[in-house]
Design a protein around this motif. Sequence first.
Motif, short mmCIF file in Angstrom:
data_model
loop_
_atom_site.label_atom_id
_atom_site.label_comp_id
_atom_site.label_asym_id
_atom_site.label_seq_id
_atom_site.Cartn_x
_atom_site.Cartn_y
_atom_site.Cartn_z
N ALA A 219 2.97 41.09 11.00
CA ALA A 219 2.82 41.61 12.36
C ALA A 219 1.42 41.32 12.90
O ALA A 219 1.26 40.91 14.06
CB ALA A 219 3.11 43.10 12.39
N THR A 220 0.41 41.53 12.07
CA THR A 220 -0.97 41.25 12.49
C THR A 220 -1.14 39.78 12.80
O THR A 220 -1.78 39.40 13.80
CB THR A 220 -1.96 41.68 11.40
OG1 THR A 220 -1.76 43.07 11.10
CG2 THR A 220 -3.40 41.46 11.84
N TRP A 221 -0.57 38.92 11.95
CA TRP A 221 -0.68 37.48 12.19
C TRP A 221 0.00 37.09 13.49
O TRP A 221 -0.52 36.27 14.25
CB TRP A 221 -0.05 36.72 11.02
CG TRP A 221 -0.11 35.23 11.16
CD1 TRP A 221 -1.21 34.44 11.05
CD2 TRP A 221 0.98 34.35 11.47
NE1 TRP A 221 -0.88 33.12 11.25
CE2 TRP A 221 0.47 33.04 11.51
CE3 TRP A 221 2.35 34.55 11.69
CZ2 TRP A 221 1.26 31.92 11.78
CZ3 TRP A 221 3.15 33.44 11.96
CH2 TRP A 221 2.61 32.15 11.99
N CYS A 222 1.17 37.67 13.78
CA CYS A 222 1.87 37.35 15.03
C CYS A 222 1.03 37.71 16.25
O CYS A 222 0.95 36.95 17.22
CB CYS A 222 3.20 38.10 15.09
SG CYS A 222 4.47 37.44 13.98
N ARG A 223 0.41 38.88 16.22
CA ARG A 223 -0.43 39.29 17.36
C ARG A 223 -1.65 38.39 17.50
O ARG A 223 -2.07 38.07 18.61
CB ARG A 223 -0.83 40.76 17.18
CG ARG A 223 0.36 41.72 17.22
CD ARG A 223 -0.06 43.17 17.11
NE ARG A 223 1.12 44.04 17.19
CZ ARG A 223 1.63 44.71 16.16
NH1 ARG A 223 1.06 44.59 14.96
NH2 ARG A 223 2.69 45.47 16.30
N HIS A 224 -2.20 38.01 16.37
CA HIS A 224 -3.34 37.10 16.38
C HIS A 224 -2.94 35.74 16.96
O HIS A 224 -3.65 35.17 17.80
CB HIS A 224 -3.87 36.95 14.96
CG HIS A 224 -4.98 35.98 14.81
ND1 HIS A 224 -6.21 36.16 15.39
CD2 HIS A 224 -5.05 34.79 14.15
CE1 HIS A 224 -7.00 35.14 15.10
NE2 HIS A 224 -6.31 34.29 14.35
N GLN A 225 -1.79 35.23 16.54
CA GLN A 225 -1.31 33.95 17.05
C GLN A 225 -0.93 34.03 18.52
O GLN A 225 -1.11 33.07 19.27
CB GLN A 225 -0.11 33.47 16.23
CG GLN A 225 -0.45 33.06 14.80
CD GLN A 225 -1.38 31.85 14.76
OE1 GLN A 225 -1.15 30.85 15.43
NE2 GLN A 225 -2.45 31.95 13.98
#
Length: 483
Positions: A175-181
Amino acid sequence: MSASDGDGRESGKGAKHRLRALRERFKHLRKEARDKSHWAAERLLDKRICIGITGLSGAGKSTLISSLIYQLSHPDRAQLPGFAPALNGRLLGAELHPALDTGLPLFEYQRCLDALTANPPRWPESTRDLSALELHVHLQGRRLGRDYRQKVILELRDYPGEWLMDLPLLRMDFATWCRHQRDLLDGAPRAELAPELLSELNALTPETVVDSAKLDSLWQNYRQFLRDCRGERKLSYLQPGRALLDSEEYGFFPLPALSHQSQGELQSLPDNSVYKVLEARYRNYVEQQVAPFVDSHFRHLDRQLVLVDLIGTLFAGEESLEDMRKAFGHIADTFRYGSNGLLRKLWRPRIDRLVFAATKVDQVLAADHDALRQLLGQQLQQVFSGARHRGLPLYCEAIAAVRCSNESVRDGRRMLVGHAMDGRYLGFENAEIMAHLPQDGEWRHYTGGLPPQLRPPVGIGREGYMPHIRIDALLNLLLGDKV
């Protein structure tokens, strides 16, 4: 002969086989212990130095490693006035050996050298996997009026720069990676490269029931999108990095639409939801690909060299340079920094020196080399200025592993001359490199296009030397305090 006699003989043979196996096992363990103790002694006495070498896309890592090996192996031909052992005549040569303890394939030095010395010469192929080598460097010293020989083992571990971009995933859940991307995908230049794909990703909600064919199609399109980011816009911060190198079906991509869901809501979704399937693939990638690489590779390193094609990135424009700086920032915290004490050298070594090198400086005039080094230093200062990086010995340099150009004067103007990849003789000028980050309208200064790609010079090996720019200075940064 009774059955009991036969059973006894068989039992005796079995006991002999077991005894022989135990002896072989003991011999193997004794040899392994001897090798390990020898390795430990070399580390403790600074006779073994493990250096990780990687490079952001197109930085010329295979060529650089080949040049390092060639220069150290041929002290009579090398031109290394900035490297004290060579200048003082103490460098006697070097021998290439497999890095047996690593279990990694040997770096293909001969293949790279064959490419550089071919007729016509060509550049070595890019590294797409891990490799390693040991370079046994022989030096001459003098102590108490007597000459003596010293051997320093350089253990060089080579890995693709694309793998470096995956290291931040260790600190992010899906989830954190998705928001970062999502923040990256919403901005230029990514938003302009594949608007249809990004529209599809934005429309895909986490709770959607998985359509395998649709998911596979999006993954292939996302992989191509990453390749276009690198090829067309020269972007650096691309994940998953391995998707740029191989054909493995990692199968995950970001879900920009999950920004409004809490972690609890996401975890309560059914197993056949898009989010749960992609999360599982992401977690598998981190656990099976990234974490083992870090555990088996970085815990051995004493020093790390990162190669950067700063010239190509600079001429590609402001967005490419900003993306490179983001890449620096996100990988900065992944290395294990700190001094290597006596015990730490054996059990958990830390990187005690981090060196960044701008490559291919033979693409610009010698008068611009210092400006290029200053510009790289400014980028690194912005990234490593935080308190968490204080005390880290950080260095930067500007080099050309193999020099392909010379300078000439035509109509009163200095220019570069060399041969294009097709053999044509070229004379060209580039925009002067500014020693600071361009501001606003100053970016127009670099709109003349990338410098042409030149082929290696003819005569490497036959004339006895491999021309370079500041490889001696790089060796001094990496090894000077050890030799």
